[in-house]
Design a protein around this motif. Structure first.
Motif, mmCIF file in Angstrom:
data_model
loop_
_atom_site.group_PDB
_atom_site.id
_atom_site.type_symbol
_atom_site.label_atom_id
_atom_site.label_comp_id
_atom_site.label_asym_id
_atom_site.label_seq_id
_atom_site.Cartn_x
_atom_site.Cartn_y
_atom_site.Cartn_z
ATOM 1 N N UNK A 216 0.827 -1.178 0.031
ATOM 2 C CA UNK A 216 0.014 0.130 -0.034
ATOM 3 C C UNK A 216 0.839 1.247 0.054
ATOM 4 N N UNK A 217 2.104 1.023 0.364
ATOM 5 C CA UNK A 217 3.151 2.316 0.558
ATOM 6 C C UNK A 217 3.631 2.591 -0.776
ATOM 7 N N UNK A 218 3.776 1.530 -1.631
ATOM 8 C CA UNK A 218 4.558 1.453 -2.872
ATOM 9 C C UNK A 218 3.872 1.889 -4.148
ATOM 10 N N UNK A 219 2.479 2.035 -3.792
ATOM 11 C CA UNK A 219 1.709 2.174 -5.254
ATOM 12 C C UNK A 219 2.451 3.295 -6.116
ATOM 13 N N UNK A 220 2.970 4.319 -5.815
ATOM 14 C CA UNK A 220 3.427 5.330 -6.660
ATOM 15 C C UNK A 220 4.995 5.413 -6.227
ATOM 16 N N UNK A 221 5.661 4.304 -6.372
ATOM 17 C CA UNK A 221 6.961 3.877 -5.876
ATOM 18 C C UNK A 221 7.803 4.616 -7.191
ATOM 19 N N UNK A 222 7.614 4.416 -8.353
ATOM 20 C CA UNK A 222 8.426 5.195 -9.345
ATOM 21 C C UNK A 222 7.822 6.675 -10.108
ATOM 22 N N UNK A 223 6.918 6.826 -9.289
ATOM 23 C CA UNK A 223 6.303 8.160 -9.720
ATOM 24 C C UNK A 223 7.430 9.215 -8.932
ATOM 25 N N UNK A 224 8.386 9.811 -9.734
ATOM 26 C CA UNK A 224 9.463 10.609 -8.966
ATOM 27 C C UNK A 224 9.117 11.903 -9.548
ATOM 28 N N UNK A 225 9.757 12.931 -8.814
ATOM 29 C CA UNK A 225 9.448 14.280 -8.867
ATOM 30 C C UNK A 225 10.653 14.525 -9.791
ATOM 31 N N UNK A 226 11.807 14.237 -9.609
ATOM 32 C CA UNK A 226 13.143 14.485 -10.154
ATOM 33 C C UNK A 226 13.691 13.512 -11.051
ATOM 34 N N UNK A 227 13.365 13.306 -12.256
ATOM 35 C CA UNK A 227 13.768 12.248 -13.104
ATOM 36 C C UNK A 227 15.230 12.411 -13.427
ATOM 37 N N UNK A 228 15.803 11.416 -13.707
ATOM 38 C CA UNK A 228 17.311 11.327 -13.974
ATOM 39 C C UNK A 228 17.301 11.674 -15.484
ATOM 40 N N UNK A 229 18.777 12.352 -15.644
ATOM 41 C CA UNK A 229 19.130 12.438 -17.014
ATOM 42 C C UNK A 229 20.381 11.331 -17.381
ATOM 43 N N UNK A 230 19.864 10.713 -18.158
ATOM 44 C CA UNK A 230 20.510 9.559 -18.747
ATOM 45 C C UNK A 230 21.914 9.772 -19.479
ATOM 46 N N UNK A 231 21.910 11.074 -19.981
ATOM 47 C CA UNK A 231 22.884 11.419 -20.939
ATOM 48 C C UNK A 231 24.322 11.218 -20.342
ATOM 49 N N UNK A 232 25.336 10.475 -20.883
ATOM 50 C CA UNK A 232 26.597 10.559 -20.563
ATOM 51 C C UNK A 232 27.475 11.496 -21.478
ATOM 52 N N UNK A 233 28.827 11.546 -20.702
ATOM 53 C CA UNK A 233 29.721 12.576 -21.588
ATOM 54 C C UNK A 233 30.480 11.664 -22.706
ATOM 55 N N UNK A 234 31.127 12.347 -23.825
ATOM 56 C CA UNK A 234 31.693 11.690 -24.887
ATOM 57 C C UNK A 234 33.073 12.602 -24.872
ATOM 58 N N UNK A 235 33.968 12.529 -24.112
ATOM 59 C CA UNK A 235 35.175 13.343 -24.455
ATOM 60 C C UNK A 235 35.889 12.910 -25.447
ATOM 61 N N UNK A 236 36.519 13.867 -25.756
ATOM 62 C CA UNK A 236 37.694 13.407 -27.261
ATOM 63 C C UNK A 236 39.039 12.807 -26.423
ATOM 64 N N UNK A 237 39.311 13.104 -25.449
ATOM 65 C CA UNK A 237 40.668 12.541 -24.914
ATOM 66 C C UNK A 237 40.223 12.008 -23.362
ATOM 67 N N UNK A 238 41.184 11.001 -23.049
ATOM 68 C CA UNK A 238 40.833 10.549 -21.696
ATOM 69 C C UNK A 238 41.586 11.412 -20.676
ATOM 70 N N UNK A 239 40.810 11.613 -19.560
ATOM 71 C CA UNK A 239 41.290 12.638 -18.754
ATOM 72 C C UNK A 239 41.788 11.818 -17.522
ATOM 73 N N UNK A 240 41.479 10.779 -17.208
ATOM 74 C CA UNK A 240 42.055 9.771 -16.170
ATOM 75 C C UNK A 240 42.784 8.484 -16.765
ATOM 76 N N UNK A 241 43.855 8.327 -16.203
ATOM 77 C CA UNK A 241 44.847 7.286 -16.655
ATOM 78 C C UNK A 241 44.072 5.868 -16.281
ATOM 79 N N UNK A 242 44.259 4.876 -17.038
ATOM 80 C CA UNK A 242 43.824 3.641 -16.869
ATOM 81 C C UNK A 242 44.167 2.788 -15.381
ATOM 82 N N UNK A 243 45.524 3.285 -15.181
ATOM 83 C CA UNK A 243 46.116 2.560 -13.924
ATOM 84 C C UNK A 243 45.216 3.198 -12.594
ATOM 85 N N UNK A 244 44.710 4.503 -12.857
ATOM 86 C CA UNK A 244 44.050 5.187 -11.641
ATOM 87 C C UNK A 244 42.712 4.462 -11.545
ATOM 88 N N UNK A 245 42.039 4.247 -12.729
ATOM 89 C CA UNK A 245 40.728 3.440 -12.620
ATOM 90 C C UNK A 245 40.861 2.053 -12.042
#
Length: 1754
Positions: free
Chosen positions: A332-361
Motif C-alpha cells: 500500500x505504501x509503494x503504489x506510486x513507488x516510481x512516480x518521482x519528482x526529479x527524473x534522472x538525465x541518462x545522458x553520458x559524456x563523450x570526451x575526445x581525450x582520456x582525462x584519467x589514466x587507466x592505472x588510476x581507474x
C-alpha cells in the motif's frame, strides 16, 4: 498545332544557339514560364521525348523552383502509371508476378491523394494477405509486400489510412469472426498472417490507436481486440506467431492497459497468471510486462501490477530468505513507488581525450571491490567510479574487470537477511550499473532477459522505498531494461541494413512518453510513423492548372493504356464512369491529344479531306499534314519520323489521288495542287535516306500516266494558258505551281540515288526519259532567247541540273541515242550561255540572274560527264565548239572553239568560277579537249597555261576554284610534251616567249621557265603554311565587305560545294577521288629504272557522288574581283585558308610534275623543302576526333554531314600525299628519308590505319577510309623497299606502340578481300615486305653484338598470350585469302607471298597452318598439278600445253614455297609432311622439276628444310615410292628412291648451274648425317666423283666452288664412324684432302683439317692416319700456324691420335713434332693466361698440356 510547332522550333533554336549550362546567363524570365508550360505538356512529352528532355534540361538551369514542381509532377505521373498498370495486371486471369505488382503498388500510393481510386487499397491489401498466407512465399516478396502495407497504414493522406484500417478490420472479422465457429480454423486464420509481424503491430499500436481520426483509431483498437481475443479461432501456429510478434510491441501496447476498457483489459490479461493456468506470455516477458505496469500513469493499473508482483515474489525460489517481507502494508505504501519528482538525465559524456589514466581507474576499482577495505572507503571509491564512468570512453577499462558481476553480487547480498551491512554501497552501485547499461546495448539486452535481476532490483527498491535517490536509480534501470525492445530505431526500419550499425543513444518512442510516467529524461523518436511516405505534390501544387492538366491526361493515358485506346474510347458512344469525375478529360484535352498525337492527327486530316466541302478545307488539312512533317524534322527524329511511319500504315494515296489525276481547272485547283505537291516534296525529302518504295512507285505511276499526264504537262504552258498571261494572279499561281512541281521532281531524282528496288528503277528510267524531253521542251519554249522569262528559265535549268546529275540519264530512251539527247541539251545550254552571258560581256552587263548562270554551267559540267561515259571517244568534242565574234564588227573573223568558257572563269560568283573550271578540267581529260582549250586561249596573255597557273596561285581566290585550276594543269601534264619544237606535233605544251631576247621555249623547257617565272614552288609553300584542317572558320575581327577587301576571302565560299566528294565506285585500279570533274594522273614505275615513269589518265569517276552538287545557290557568296591573266603571279599579303581538297589537288599536280620533269622537280622540292612542309600538315588526331564525334549521338544531322565531309576531305588529302611520296621515293628517296620528316609521318600514318570505323554509318566515308588505307599501306611498303634501313625501325616501333589496334586493323583490312580487294592486296603486300625486311635486318645484325633489340613484328606475332587470339585471327584471314581464291586471282598470289613471309618468322602461324590442314592441302594440290600435267601431256597442241604448264608451274612454285616456309624449323609440321607423303609426291613430280630450273631450286630448298635436323625425314628419301605409307613402306630397290635421283642430278650437273648445284650439295650434306642415307650414297659410288676433281693450276690459290661443296659434304659424312670408313675406303681421298688443305677459301678455309680431325677420333682409323706421313706433318704444322682455329684443330687432332694408342706415341715422339708441341705449349701458356674467359682457348691449352704429358711420359 501552332503551339507544338513553335515549341519545337524554340527548343531547336535554343539547342543550336545556347549550351544548356549557359541558359541561366542569357535567357529572359518569360522563357522560364514558357519552358515550364512545355515541360508539363503531357502530349508533347509523349510524342517528342527528345525535345521534352531538352526543355527539362534548360528549365533545370533557368528556374529551380519550376523545375522542382516539374520533377514532383513527373513523379506523380509515374505513380499514376504504376497505379493503372497495377490495376490492369491484377485484373488479368493469368499467373501474376507478385513482386512486380508490389513494386507497382508501392509507387501507386504516392499519387493516391490525386486520383483517390479507393479500390486500389483493397486490391493491395488482398494481395498482401494472399502473399502471407502461403508458407512457400519468398522472404523477399513478403518483405516487399510488408513495406507497401506499412506505407498504407502510415500514409499521409487520412482517407488512405481510414480505408486501409477498415479493409484490415474486415479481413480480421472475416477470419476471426464468430460466424466462422463452424468452419475449419486452419482454412481461415492464415488470412491475417500479414498483420502478425512486429512492425505492423508496432505501427498499429504506436500510431493507429493514437490517430486523431476516429475511424482510424477505432478500427485499430478493434483489430487488436480481435487478435487478442481470437485465440480460439486461431491455430496454435498462428497464435504462437501472433504472440511472438506481439512481444516486442508490448512496451508500447501496455501504455493502453485499463481494466475499464475492453482493449486495455485484454492487454492486462497478457500479464496475469494464476496457479491453475499458464500465462499467455513467456515467463520473463510476463515479469517485464508486470514491472512495466508500475510506470503506467493510471493508479488503478499500478495497484493491479503490485498485486501481480506480490504473487510473483511470494512464489519466487528462496523468498523466505530475502528482504523485504511482502505484505499488504508494504504494497500500500509503494503504489506510486516510481512516480518521482526529479527524473534522472541518462545522458553520458563523450570526451575526445582520456582525462584519467587507466592505472588510476584500476586502483579505484580495486579499492571498491576489496573485502579488506573499510566500507566507507569502498563507498567513496564506488562514487568516484560513478563519476569516472560518466565518460563513455572509460567504460572499456572497467568492462574487463567484471564490474557488473560484482554489482549484482552486492545487490544479492543486500537483499539477504544480513544485507543491511552493505546498504551504503547500493546507491553508487546502481548508478554504475545504470551508466554501463546506457552505454552498452549488448549488455542491456542480455540483462533484460534475466528475471532474477529484475526481481532483485524490485526488492532493492522496496527496501529503499523511502530513499528517493535509490528508487529513482532503480526506476531508471527499469526504463533501460523494460523498454529495451522499443529503444532501437533500426529494429523498426523498413529496410534494415545488412551491415551492423553504430549503436545509437538510448531513446524511446514518443508514444511511450505519452502513456507512461518515466523516472528519466531520455531522447525520443518516432513522433511520426517511420513508415510514412512523402507525397510528391502538395495541395498547393495540385491546384496549379498546368499540373492538374498534366496529371489528368496522364491518368487517362495510363488508364486506357496509351493514346490509341484513349482516343478510341473517347469516340465510342458507350462511356462508363470508372473513376472520379474530376479525372475525366475536358473537350480541349481530347482535342490537344488528337492534334499532338501524330497518328490520330493524320487520320483526322485524311478524314477532313474525304469529308471536305471545298478547296479551303482540303488545303487546311494538307497544311496540317505538312506541319506534322515539319514537327518530325524539328524534333530530330530518325530518318523516318512518326509521321512517315504513320503514313505508311494509312491509305492516304487514295485520298490524294483524285486531286493528282486530273489537270487543274481553275486557280483554286492550282492552289490546292501547290499544297499537295509541296507536301509530297517534303515527305520525299524527309525519307531521303530510307525512302518508301510504295510512295515512290505511286508517284512514278502518277507521273507516267498517258493522255493526259496532268503533272508533267504542267511544266509546259498550253496555248490557252499562254493567252492568260495578262491575269497576274493566275500567272503567279501557275508559276508557283511549276516551281513546286520542279522541286518535287528534283527531290524525286535525288531520292532515287539510294533506291535498289528493280521495278521502281525500271519506272524511274522511263520517267527520266520523259522528264528529259519535257525539260528540253521547256528550254525551247520560244524561238528567241531574249523572250525567256528568267524565273521560269532558272526553274527549268535547276531541274535539268538535277536530272543530268544522275548517271546514265540519257541512256533509256527507246527512240533516241544517248549522244543525240546530249547534243540537244548541249545546243540549248550553249544557246543560253552565248545569248545572255558571253555576247553581253559576262555578268557585268547581263541582266540574267546568277542562278541561271550557275545552273547552266552546272548542267554543262554534268553533260560532259554523261557524254564521256556514253561515248568514250572524242568525236563529240566538236559539239562543244562555238563561233565567238562581235556583233559590232560583222566582218571580223569568228573564233571556233571553247573560248566561250573562258569568261566564266572570271565570273564574280565563285560557284560559277568553280563549276566552269570544273567543266574545263573535265574536257581536258581527253587530248582533243586540251588542244581545243589551249587554242581558245591563244589571244589571252599567258595562254591557257598562264591563265590556269595564275588562278591556281592567286592567294586571294577561294580554294574550290584553285582546286579545279590544279586539276586542269594536272590533266595538261598527262599528254606527253616535247623538249624542243617538233613540226606537225599536236600538243606542244606551254609556250614561253621573251620579247627582249626573242627567245621562245615550248614543252618541258617552257614548263620549267613558267614555273620559275611565277615563283610556283614559293607560292605552294605559302599555301601549305595556310593549310586549315578545321571544320568551320569564324573570324570576328574580319573587316567589312567593302570594295577594298574583296580579295581577302576567308574561304567560306567552299561551303556551297563542301559535299562534292569522292565517287563511291572503286576498282582494282582504285581511281582517286581527286575531283568529280577531272581525273588524276597515276605514276607507275617501271621495273628497270625509277626514272622511267608512265603517265596514265584515270577514267572519270562515277557521277553517283554528285547528289550534293545539284542545288545551286546553297549560300550567298560575296563577289570577288576578276584577276588578270598576267604571267607573273606575285606573292600576296592577303591569304585565304587552304582546304584539304585544294592541297590534295596540289599533291596530285606535283605528282604529275615529278613524272614529267623528274630531276628538275625533285631538285625544286629539295630546295623549297616542299615535302617536309606537306608532311608536317598530316595530323591523325583530327581524323580520330571526327570518327569519335560520329560515334556519339549528335543533335544536328547537318553536323554529322559536316563531320563526314571534313573527314572525307582529309582522307582525300592523305591519299594524294601518299601517292606523291611514293613517286618521290621512286625518283629520289632522299626527299622523304629525313628523320625529322619520317618519324612523325609514320606515327600519323599508323594512327590513321588503326582508326576504328566499326560504328561509322556513312558508307561513302567508310569507302574513303578503305581507299586511304590502301594508299597508306602502299606508301609504307614503298618506304620499306626503297629506304628500308631508315624506315624499318620507325615503322616497327610505331606498330609496337599500338600493336593491339594494329593487328585488329590488319585483320579487318585483309578480311575485306571481297568488298575492297585493293585494300586487302595492299595490306598483304605491306605485311610481306615488312616481314622480309625484318628478316634481312635480323640476318645483318646476327653477328653484331652491340645492336639494340628493337621490337619486331615477328616477335609481336609470337609474343604474349594476350595477343594469341589476334594473331590467330590474322593467320586465319590470310589463309582464307589464299585458299578462297582461284589460282589466276592476283589476290591469291599476294596472299601466298604474305603467308610465306609469315610462316617463315612466326611459330604461331606455322601451328595455325598445321591445324588448318595447309600441309595436307598443299600436298593434294601438288598431286592434282602432277595429274593435270601428265594428262595434258597426252593431248595435242604444244602451244596450249606450254601455256597451261606456265600456270601450273607458277602454282606449283607457290605451293612448294609455302610448304618450305611451313616446315622451317618446325618438327611437328615436318612430321605432318612425312605423313602426307611429301617425298613420294616430289618423286612423282621429278620429271617436271628437271624441266624447270626454278622449280628444281624451290624443290631442293623444300627438301633442305625438310631434312634439316629430322632424321626420319632423311630416311624417307631412301624408301621406295611404291609403298603404301611412310610408316609401312619397306625400303625399295635403290634405283626407286628420290635420293638416287638427286645423286644422279648431282653427278651430272653442269658447271654453269651454280645455284642448283649448291642446293643439291646442301641437301646431300643434310642427308650425310643420316645413317640410312650414307648407306645409299656409299652403294651408289657417288663419292667416286670427288676423286675426279681437278685442283687449281697456275697461280690460283683458291679452290673452286664445286670443291668447296664436296668438302662440306665430306665433313658432314665424317661426323659418324661409318662415314669416316667411307672416306678412308676411297683410294687417294686422304692425299687429295691433304693437297686441298694447301688451298684457301674465303669462308671455310680449314674444312680438310676438320675432316682429318673427325677421323682421328676413331680408334679404327688411327693406324691409317699414322701411316700417312703427310697428314701427320700437316697436323703438326698447324701448331705453328698464325690462325688460332688451325692451331686448335691440329692440337685436338694430335691429342685424339695419341690418346689410348701407344703406337701413336712412338710416331709423335719425333723430335720435330715434339719440338713443335713444346713450343706451342710454352707460347700458349705465356699468351693465354686468362684462358678461362674463352672456352676455345682453354680447350686448346688443355690439348697441348695433355700432348706434352703423353709425349714426355716414358
Amino acid at each position: 498545332m501552332a503551339f507544338v510547332s513553335i515549341a519545337l522550333l524554340s527548343v531547336r533554336l535554343l539547342q543550336t544557339l545556347l549550351p544548356v549550362e549557359k541558359a541561366s546567363e542569357f535567357l529572359p524570365e518569360p522563357m522560364s514560364a514558357a519552358l515550364f508550360l512545355v515541360s508539363l505538356d503531357m502530349p508533347i512529352s509523349l510524342e517528342y521525348p527528345e525535345i521534352h528532355d531538352a526543355v527539362v534540361s534548360y528549365l533545370e538551369q533557368l528556374d529551380s523552383e519550376n523545375y522542382s514542381i516539374y520533377k514532383r509532377t513527373a513523379e506523380a505521373v509515374y505513380s499514376i502509371e504504376c497505379t493503372c498498370n497495377f490495376l490492369s495486371d491484377v485484373g488479368k486471369e493469368e499467373e501474376k508476378n507478385l513482386l512486380e505488382l508490389m513494386e507497382l503498388a508501392d509507387q501507386a500510393l504516392r499519387s493516391f491523394s490525386y486520383h483517390q481510386h479507393f479500390p486500389l487499397i483493397k486490391e493491395i491489401i488482398c494481395i498482401c494477405s494472399k502473399i502471407w498466407k502461403s508458407a512457400q512465399a519468398s522472404p523477399l516478396l513478403q518483405g516487399e509486400s510488408q513495406k507497401v502495407f506499412l506505407h498504407m497504414l502510415a500514409h499521409p493522406w487520412p482517407q488512405v489510412k481510414v480505408e486501409t484500417y477498415q479493409c484490415c478490420l474486415e479481413i480480421v472479422k472475416e477470419c476471426l469472426g464468430v460466424h466462422n465457429v463452424t468452419k475449419p480454423v486452419s482454412s481461415l486464420c492464415s488470412g491475417i498472417h500479414f498483420l502478425l509481424h512486429p512492425k505492423v503491430l508496432y505501427e498499429i499500436s504506436a500510431f493507429g490507436i493514437q490517430e486523431p481520426k476516429n475511424e482510424v483509431n477505432a478500427a485499430a483498437k478493434a483489430i487488436l481486440l480481435y487478435l487478442l481475443q481470437g485465440r480460439l479461432m486461431m491455430t496454435a501456429l498462428t497464435w504462437n506467431k501472433f504472440i511472438e510478434s506481439l512481444c516486442p510491441v508490448i512496451p508500447v501496447l501496455q501504455g493502453y492497459a485499463d481494466p475499464e476498457d475492453p482493449l486495455g483489459n485484454c492487454i492486462l490479461l497478457l500479464s496475469k497468471v494464476s496457479s491453475e493456468t499458464e500465462g499467455i506470455l513467456p515467463c520473463t516477458t510476463r515479469l517485464k510486462s508486470v514491472l512495466r505496469l508500475l510506470l503506467v500513469k493510471k493508479p488503478l493499473v499500478r495497484s493491479l501490477a503490485l498485486k501481480l508482483l506480490a504473487f510473483h515474489l511470494s512464489s519466487e525460489e528462496g523468498a523466505d530468505t530475502k528482504r523485504p517481507f511482502i505484505d499488504a502494508r508494504l504494497l500500500s505504501q509503494v503504489t506510486n513507488l516510481f512516480i518521482v519528482k526529479r527524473p534522472i538525465d541518462l545522458k553520458l559524456d563523450d570526451r575526445r581525450d582520456l582525462v584519467i589514466k587507466q592505472e588510476t581507474v584500476e586502483k579505484v576499482y580495486e579499492i571498491f571491490t576489496s573485502e579488506e577495505v573499510d566500507l566507507v572507503l569502498r563507498k567513496s571509491a564506488a562514487e568516484q567510479l560513478a563519476v569516472i564512468m560518466q565518460d563513455i570512453k572509460m567504460h572499456a577499462v572497467v568492462e574487463k574487470l567484471c564490474l557488473i558481476e560484482k554489482i549484482i553480487g552486492y545487490l544479492n547480498e543486500c537483499v539477504g537477511q544480513d544485507g543491511k551491512v552493505i546498504e551504503c554501497l547500493i546507491q553508487p552501485c546502481l548508478t554504475l550499473l545504470r551508466k554501463v547499461l546506457y552505454a552498452d546495448p549488448t549488455i542491456r539486452v542480455s540483462l533484460s532477459q534475466q528475471s532474477s535481476l529484475l526481481t532483485l532490483l524490485f526488492r532493492v527498491s522496496l527496501i529503499f522505498h523511502e530513499d528517493c535517490t535509490v528508487v529513482t536509480e532503480v526506476g531508471a534501470l527499469f526504463c533501460l531494461l523494460l523498454f529495451d525492445e522499443v529503444s532501437r530505431m533500426d529494429t523498426w526500419s523498413i529496410d534494415p541494413s545488412d551491415k551492423p550499425s553504430v549503436p545509437s543513444a538510448f531513446s524511446l518512442p514518443a508514444s511511450v512518453f505519452r502513456r507512461y510516467h518515466l523516472p528519466v529524461h531520455v531522447i525520443g523518436h518516432h513522433a511520426v510513423s517511420p513508415y510514412s511516405i512523402v507525397l510528391p505534390l502538395s495541395t498547393e501544387y495540385l491546384a496549379l492548372k498546368p499540373v492538374s492538366d498534366m496529371l489528368r491526361i496522364a491518368w487517362n493515358l495510363a488508364w486506357y493504356h496509351g493514346s490509341d485506346n484513349l482516343l478510341k474510347h473517347m469516340t465510342s458512344e458507350a462511356k462508363i464512369q470508372e473513376f472520379l469525375g474530376t479525372l475525366q478529360l475536358a473537350p480541349e484535352d481530347i482535342l490537344t491529344l488528337k492534334i499532338t498525337y501524330t497518328a490520330s492527327g493524320l487520320q483526322e486530316c485524311l478524314r477532313s479531306i474525304v469529308q471536305a466541302g471545298g478547296h479551303r478545307d482540303v488545303r487546311a488539312a494538307v497544311t496540317r499534314m505538312s506541319f506534322y512533317l515539319l514537327n518530325d524534322k524539328l524534333s530530330m527524329k530518325d530518318d523516318i519520323g512518326s509521321c512517315g511511319v504513320t503514313l505508311k500504315s494509312l491509305a492516304w494515296h487514295t485520298v490524294l489521288n483524285r486531286f493528282l489525276q486530273v489537270p487543274p481547272a481553275c486557280t483554286e485547283d492550282e492552289k490546292l495542287l501547290i499544297d499537295i505537291i509541296h507536301f509530297l516534296n517534303k515527305l520525299i525529302k524527309e525519307q531521303r535516306k530510307n525512302p518508301s518504295i510504295g510512295l515512290l512507285h505511286w508517284i512514278l505511276e502518277l507521273l507516267l500516266r498517258h493522255n493526259p499526264n496532268p503533272l508533267l504537262d504542267l511544266l509546259v504552258l498550253t496555248e490557252s494558258q499562254a493567252r492568260e498571261e495578262t491575269d497576274h494572279v493566275r500567272t503567279a499561281v501557275r508559276q508557283q505551281l511549276q516551281k513546286e512541281l520542279i522541286a518535287l521532281l528534283n527531290s524525286l531524282l535525288l531520292v532515287f540515288m539510294t533506291v535498289t528496288d528493280r521495278k521502281c528503277l525500271e519506272l524511274f528510267y522511263v520517267f527520266q526519259t520523259q522528264l528529259s524531253l519535257k525539260l528540253l521542251q521547256c528550254l525551247r519554249v520560244t524561238d528567241a532567247p531574249h523572250f525567256y522569262g528568267l524565273p521560269a528559265l532558272e526553274r527549268t535549268l535547276g531541274g535539268m541540273a538535277h536530272l543530268t546529275a544522275v548517271p546514265g540519264w540519257s541512256a533509256h530512251s527507246p527512240l533516241s541515242k544517248p549522244l543525240e539527247i546530249c547534243g540537244k541539251y548541249l545546243s540549248g545550254l550553249l544557246e543560253v550561255i552565248t545569248s545572255f552571258y558571253v555576247e553581253r560581256g559576262g555578268n557585268a552587263m547581263s541582266f540574267m540572274g546568277k542562278g541561271v548562270t550557275k545552273s547552266t554551267v552546272l548542267c554543262l559540267l554534268h553533260l560532259s560527264h554523261e557524254m564521256m561515259s556514253q561515248a568514250p571517244g572524242s568525236e563529240w568534242m566538236p559539239l562543244w565548239f562555238l563561233p565567238l565574234g562581235s556583233h559590232s564588227e560583222e566582218d571580223a573573223p569568228t573564233q571556233q572553239g571553247l573560248a566561250w568558257l573562258i569568261p566564266l572563269w572570271v565570273d564574280r560568283d565563285p560557284e560559277v568560277r568553280f563549276t566552269s573550271l570544273g567543266l574545263g578540267s573535265a574536257l581536258t581529260t581527253i587530248e582533243t579537249g586540251c588542244v581545243a582549250l589551249a587554242n581558245s586561249c591563244q589571244n589571252i596573255s599567258g595562254g591557257l597555261w598562264g591563265t590556269v597557273v595564275n588562278i591556281l596561285l592567286d592567294q586571294s581566290e577561294c580554294s574550290m576554284v584553285r582546286r579545279e585550276a590544279a586539276f586542269i594543269l594536272q590533266n595538261l601534264l598527262v599528254i606527253p610534251m616535247p623538249s624542243e619544237v617538233i613540226k606537225d606535233y599536236t600538243w606542244q605544251g606551254p609556250c614561253v616567249h621573251d620579247e627582249d631576247s626573242g627567245l621562245s621555249l615550248i614543252g618541258k623547257p617552257a614548263l620549267q621557265a613558267l614555273l620559275y617565272h611565277c615563283h610556283f614552288y614559293e607560292h605552294l609553300i605559302q599555301m601549305v603554311k595556310h593549310f586549315y584542317v578545321g571544320r568551320y572558320t569564324f573570324d570576328l575581327s574580319f573587316p567589312a565587305f567593302t570594295e577594298t577587301s574583296e580579295c581577302s576571302d576567308l574561304n567560306g565560299l567552299d561551303d556551297s560545294f563542301k559535299f562534292w566528294r569522292a565517287p563511291s565506285g572503286t576498282s582494282i585500279q582504285d581511281h582517286e577521288p581527286s575531283s568529280l570533274s577531272t581525273s588524276e594522273t597515276m605514276v607507275a614505275a617501271s621495273v628497270g629504272s625509277a626514272e622511267t615513269q608512265l603517265l596514265l589518265p584515270s577514267t572519270l569517276p562515277s557521277e553517283t557522288a554528285l547528289d550534293q552538287f545539284v542545288t545551286p545557290g546553297q549560300c550567298e557568296p560575296r563577289p570577288v574581283r576578276p584577276c588578270d591573266s598576267s604571267l607573273s603571279a606575285p606573292l600576296h599579303k592577303q591569304y585565304t585558308f587552304v582546304t584539304p581538297s585544294l592541297l590534295s589537288a596540289i599533291c596530285s599536280l606535283l605528282d604529275n610534275l615529278l613524272a614529267v620533269i623528274p630531276r628538275d622537280a625533285a631538285n625544286a622540292f629539295q630546295q623549297a623543302h616542299l615535302i617536309e612542309f606537306l608532311c608536317s600538315t598530316v595530323d591523325a588526331s583530327v581524323i580520330e576526333m571526327c570518327v569519335q564525334e560520329l560515334k556519339t549521338p549528335l543533335a544536328l544531322s547537318s553536323a554529322v554531314e559536316h563531320i563526314q565531309a571534313q573527314a572525307s576531305f582529309l582522307l582525300e588529302f592523305l591519299c594524294s600525299l601518299s601517292q606523291l611520296l611514293q613517286s618521290c621515293l621512286l625518283v629520289d628517296p632522299n626527299l622523304v628519308t629525313q628523320d625529322e620528316l619520317l618519324k612523325p609521318l609514320i606515327t600519323n600514318v599508323i594512327r590513321v590505319l588503326i582508326v576504328c570505323t566499326k560504328d561509322v554509318l556513312d558508307a561513302q566515308l567508310v569507302l574513303a577510309f578503305h581507299r586511304t588505307w590502301t594508299h597508306l599501306f602502299d606508301l609504307l611498303a614503298t618506304l620499306l623497299r626503297k629506304a628500308g634501313a631508315v624506315s624499318l625501325p620507325l615503322i616497327t616501333s610505331a606498330l609496337a606502340k599500338h600493336w593491339e589496334a594494329v593487328i585488329d586493323a590488319l585483320c579487318i583490312c585483309v578480311g575485306l578481300s571481297v568488298r575492297c580487294p585493293a585494300l586487302s592486296i595492299a595490306t598483304l603486300q605491306f605485311l610481306s615486305v615488312l616481314l622480309a625486311e625484318e628478316e634481312k635486318r635480323r640476318l645483318q645484325d646476327k653477328d653484331r653484338t652491340n645492336t639494340c633489340q628493337a621490337p619486331t613484328v615477328a616477335l609481336l606475332l609470337d609474343g604474349t598470350q594476350e595477343s594469341l587470339k589476334a594473331s590467330e585471327r590474322l593467320n586465319e584471314a590470310i589463309l582464307q585469302c589464299y585458299e578462297g581464291k582461284s589460282p589466276k586471282d592476283v589476290l591469291k598470289r599476294v596472299a601466298a607471298n604474305a603467308l610465306m613471309s609469315l610462316l617463315a618468322v612466326s611459330r604461331r602461324a606455322q601451328k595455325h597452318a598445321l591445324r588448318a590442314d595447309l600441309i595436307e592441302n598443299c600436298m593434294e594440290q601438288m598431286r592434282h598439278i602432277n595429274a593435270q600435267l601428265n594428262l595434258d601431256l597426252l593431248r595435242p597442241g604444244k602451244a596450249a600445253l606450254k601455256k597451261k604448264e606456265d600456270g601450273f608451274i607458277k602454282e606449283l612454285s607457290i605451293t612448294m614455297q609455302l610448304l618450305r616456309n611451313c616446315l622451317y624449323q618446325n618438327e611437328e609440321c615436318k612430321v605432318a609432311a612425312l605423313e602426307a607423303r611429301l617425298v613420294p609426291v616430289l618423286h612423282s613430280l621429278w620429271p617436271w622439276l628437271l624441266m624447270e630450273d626454278s622449280l628444281m631450286q624451290i624443290a631442293l630448298q623444300l627438301l633442305c628444310v625438310y631434312t634439316a635436323n629430322f632424321p626420319t625425314g632423311c630416311s624417307s628419301l631412301c624408301w621406295s615410292n611404291y609403298g603404301q605409307s611412310v610408316h609401312t613402306a619397306h625400303r625399295g630397290a635403290p634405283s626407286s628412291s628420290l635420293l638416287l635421283c638427286i645423286l644422279k642430278l648431282a653427278s651430272q650437273m653442269p658447271a654453269e648451274s651454280n645455284t642448283i648445284q649448291q642446293m643439291v650439295f646442301m641437301f646431300l650434306s643434310n642427308l650425310a648425317l643420316s645413317h640410312d642415307c650414307k648407306g645409299v650414297i656409299q652403294k651408289s659410288n657417288f663419292l667416286q666423283h670427288f676423286l675426279s676433281l681437278t685442283l687449281p693450276k697456275g697461280g690460283s690459290k683458291h679452290l673452286s666452288n664445286l670443291a668447296i661443296l664436296w668438302l662440306k659434304l665430306l665433313l658432314n659424312i665424317s661426323f659418324g664412324e661409318d662415314g669416316q670408313q667411307m672416306i678412308l675406303r676411297l683410294d687417294g681421298c686422304l692425299d687429295l684432302l691433304t693437297e686441298m688443305s694447301k688451298y684457301k677459301h674465303k669462308t671455310n678455309p680449314y674444312i680438310p683439317l676438320l675432316i682429318f680431325h673427325n677421323i682421328c677420333f676413331s680408334p679404327a682409323n688411327k693406324p691409317k692416319i699414322l701411316a700417312n706421313e703427310k697428314i701427320i706433318t700437316l697436323l703438326a704444322t698447324c701448331l705453328e700456324s698464325e690462325n688460332q682455329n688451325a692451331q686448335r684443330i691440329g692440337a685436338a687432332s694430335l691429342w685424339a691420335l695419341i690418346y689410348n694408342y701407344q703406337k701413336a706415341k712412338a710416331t709423335l715422339k719425333n723430335p720435330s713434332i715434339k719440338r713443335r708441341v713444346d713450343e706451342a705449349y710454352s707460347i700458349a701458356k705465356r699468351t693465354l693466361s686468362n684462358s678461362e674467359e674463352n672456352p676455345l682457348n682453354a680447350y686448346y691449352l688443355k690439348c697441348l698440356e695433355n700432348l706434352v704429358q703423353l709425349l714426355n711420359y716414358s
